[in-house]
Design a protein around this motif. Structure first.
Motif, PDB file in Angstrom:
ATOM      1  N   GLY A  13       0.760  -1.388  12.776  1.00  0.00           N
ATOM      2  CA  GLY A  13      -0.630  -1.961  13.161  1.00  0.00           C
ATOM      3  C   GLY A  13      -0.922  -3.210  12.479  1.00  0.00           C
ATOM      4  O   GLY A  13      -0.058  -3.725  11.692  1.00  0.00           O
ATOM      5  N   SER A  14      -1.941  -3.812  12.963  1.00  0.00           N
ATOM      6  CA  SER A  14      -2.263  -5.088  12.522  1.00  0.00           C
ATOM      7  C   SER A  14      -2.457  -5.169  11.049  1.00  0.00           C
ATOM      8  O   SER A  14      -2.275  -6.136  10.230  1.00  0.00           O
ATOM      9  N   THR A  15      -3.118  -3.896  10.479  1.00  0.00           N
ATOM     10  CA  THR A  15      -3.313  -4.081   8.918  1.00  0.00           C
ATOM     11  C   THR A  15      -1.880  -3.822   8.104  1.00  0.00           C
ATOM     12  O   THR A  15      -1.485  -4.507   7.174  1.00  0.00           O
ATOM     13  N   GLU A  16      -0.799  -3.065   8.829  1.00  0.00           N
ATOM     14  CA  GLU A  16       0.201  -2.889   8.193  1.00  0.00           C
ATOM     15  C   GLU A  16       1.169  -4.268   8.414  1.00  0.00           C
ATOM     16  O   GLU A  16       1.692  -4.875   7.386  1.00  0.00           O
ATOM     17  N   GLN A  17       0.940  -4.941   9.410  1.00  0.00           N
ATOM     18  CA  GLN A  17       1.553  -6.125   9.549  1.00  0.00           C
ATOM     19  C   GLN A  17       1.023  -7.272   8.514  1.00  0.00           C
ATOM     20  O   GLN A  17       1.953  -8.010   8.044  1.00  0.00           O
ATOM     21  N   ALA A  18      -0.204  -7.128   8.421  1.00  0.00           N
ATOM     22  CA  ALA A  18      -0.855  -8.158   7.582  1.00  0.00           C
ATOM     23  C   ALA A  18      -0.254  -7.994   6.018  1.00  0.00           C
ATOM     24  O   ALA A  18      -0.380  -8.945   5.052  1.00  0.00           O
ATOM     25  N   ALA A  19      -0.017  -6.725   5.685  1.00  0.00           N
ATOM     26  CA  ALA A  19       0.279  -6.186   4.376  1.00  0.00           C
ATOM     27  C   ALA A  19       1.569  -6.796   3.910  1.00  0.00           C
ATOM     28  O   ALA A  19       2.017  -7.110   2.990  1.00  0.00           O
ATOM     29  N   PRO A  64       0.974  -1.351  -0.109  1.00  0.00           N
ATOM     30  CA  PRO A  64      -0.019  -0.143   0.059  1.00  0.00           C
ATOM     31  C   PRO A  64       0.966   1.125  -0.010  1.00  0.00           C
ATOM     32  O   PRO A  64       2.017   1.120   0.429  1.00  0.00           O
ATOM     33  N   GLU A  77      -1.347 -15.449   6.926  1.00  0.00           N
ATOM     34  CA  GLU A  77      -0.899 -15.226   5.739  1.00  0.00           C
ATOM     35  C   GLU A  77       0.387 -15.295   5.639  1.00  0.00           C
ATOM     36  O   GLU A  77       1.094 -15.684   4.425  1.00  0.00           O
ATOM     37  N   ASP A 105       0.445 -14.078  12.120  1.00  0.00           N
ATOM     38  CA  ASP A 105      -0.812 -13.960  10.941  1.00  0.00           C
ATOM     39  C   ASP A 105      -0.541 -14.783  10.078  1.00  0.00           C
ATOM     40  O   ASP A 105       0.370 -15.376   9.507  1.00  0.00           O
TER      41      ASP A 105
END
Length: 345
Positions: A240-246, A174, A318, A316
């Motif tokens: 953040g969790s979204t950043e980690q997942a990305a 992103p 993924e 995570d």
């Protein structure tokens, strides 16, 4: 990153506590006494009859029958080119990948909230890495002058493979997270390179000056390894969790960006000795079969994979699946500390 969110909250008048990261223990208290830039003399190349310039086992194309059939002189010439590649890779890695990250850390511009001592130590890493880049480049020039054999790729348009590989990874992130791949790549390279450097100084087939200059580098990188492991422990919880997942599922690609052989560079050298494109493809694919490359990368990255498990990166699904897909879990789980089993079960 977290620091940006933290500062935005302060601007809005939200009461927040400054986060307390893991305790930082400096390995740079005796930097003046230990750093190669402070205590080691500048190494000067000295050639010796019948010595190899680079371990052939670490450059398996020279062991291939199509290359060996060209004769010992050609093999020795390829190993000299591989030493040039190695030294210039060091210069590129330090100046393009590590120094920019360490500079941002030292100036408080990394996107992380770090202890003051940790930012101060980053200045020492910048100094170390600039010296590594300088002495690698100057040593290359000395070898060229002494042997009268130039580095055949000097002036080539193609950048080192890790740069193009990182560009591909950045394009998949992103927009707001772009740049984090560079920080992670610095962590990857600085925690893995100390192991890579440990073999060459012990190889008595190599010129003594080559072994000494790489030993100087290795001693500094041992301290850097500890530092960047600590930096990882600050980075991952700050995301953040979204950043980690990305970015998590892309870490195996970052590891491969550093550890996978530079096939394009090798192909150029093989064409220079007169191999056809078909022969070049055969030599490269048979010297580095996919399974062998994967097992080698997994073994080299096992310690780093454990570090990532310790900070929670593999929780995570993924990210865990990506590490599994790239074959990076088995070697790490064989390690005695069992960190990977604890977090991934």
């Amino acid at each position: 990153m977290y620091v940006q969110r933290f500062e935005e909250q302060l601007l809005r008048g939200v009461s927040v506590e400054r986060p307390c990261g893991p305790e930082y223990v400096s390995r740079f208290e005796r930097w003046d006494d230990l750093a190669s830039v402070r205590r080691r003399p500048r190494r000067h190349f000295a050639a010796a009859e019948l010595e190899l310039y680079f371990p052939p086992e670490l450059y398996p194309v020279v062991l291939h029958p199509l290359v060996a059939a060209k004769g010992d002189a050609v093999v020795r010439g390829l190993l000299l080119q591989r030493l040039y590649d190695y030294l210039e890779f060091t210069t590129e890695l330090e100046t393009l990948a590590v120094i920019p990250v360490a500079t941002k850390v030292s100036r408080g511009r990394s996107g992380l909230l770090l202890p003051d001592r940790m930012m101060s130590d980053a200045y020492k890493i910048v100094t170390d890495e600039a010296w590594h880049a300088q002495f690698s480049h100057e040593f290359t020039c000395e070898i060229e002058a002494e042997t009268r054999v130039p580095w055949s790729l000097r002036g080539a348009c193609a950048p080192p493979a890790f740069l193009s590989r990182l560009d591909e990874i950045r394009a998949r992130l992103p927009h707001g997270l772009r740049g984090a791949e560079g920080l992670l790549f610095a962590i990857v390279s600085e925690t893995l390179i100390s192991g890579m450097l440990s073999e060459i100084p012990r190889d008595n087939r190599l010129p003594l000056s080559v072994r000494k200059i790489i030993r100087d580098h290795a001693e500094d990188e041992g301290r850097h390894h500890v530092y960047f492991r600590s930096l990882l422990a600050h980075l991952w919880p700050a995301l953040g969790s979204t950043e980690q997942a990305a970015i998590g599922p892309l870490i195996p690609k970052i590891i491969y960006a550093f550890l996978e052989p530079d096939y394009v560079q090798t192909a150029r050298h093989l064409r220079d000795i007169g191999l056809s494109d078909e022969q070049v493809h055969q030599v490269v694919t048979e010297s580095w079969p996919t399974g062998h490359v994967e097992s080698g990368v997994a073994a080299a990255a096992a310690q780093l994979t454990r570090y990532l498990a310790e900070v929670g990166a593999l929780r995570d699904k993924e990210t865990y699946a990506a590490f599994e897909e790239f074959g990076l879990l088995q070697s790490a789980s064989d390690a005695p500390d069992g960190a990977l089993t604890r977090v991934a079960g």
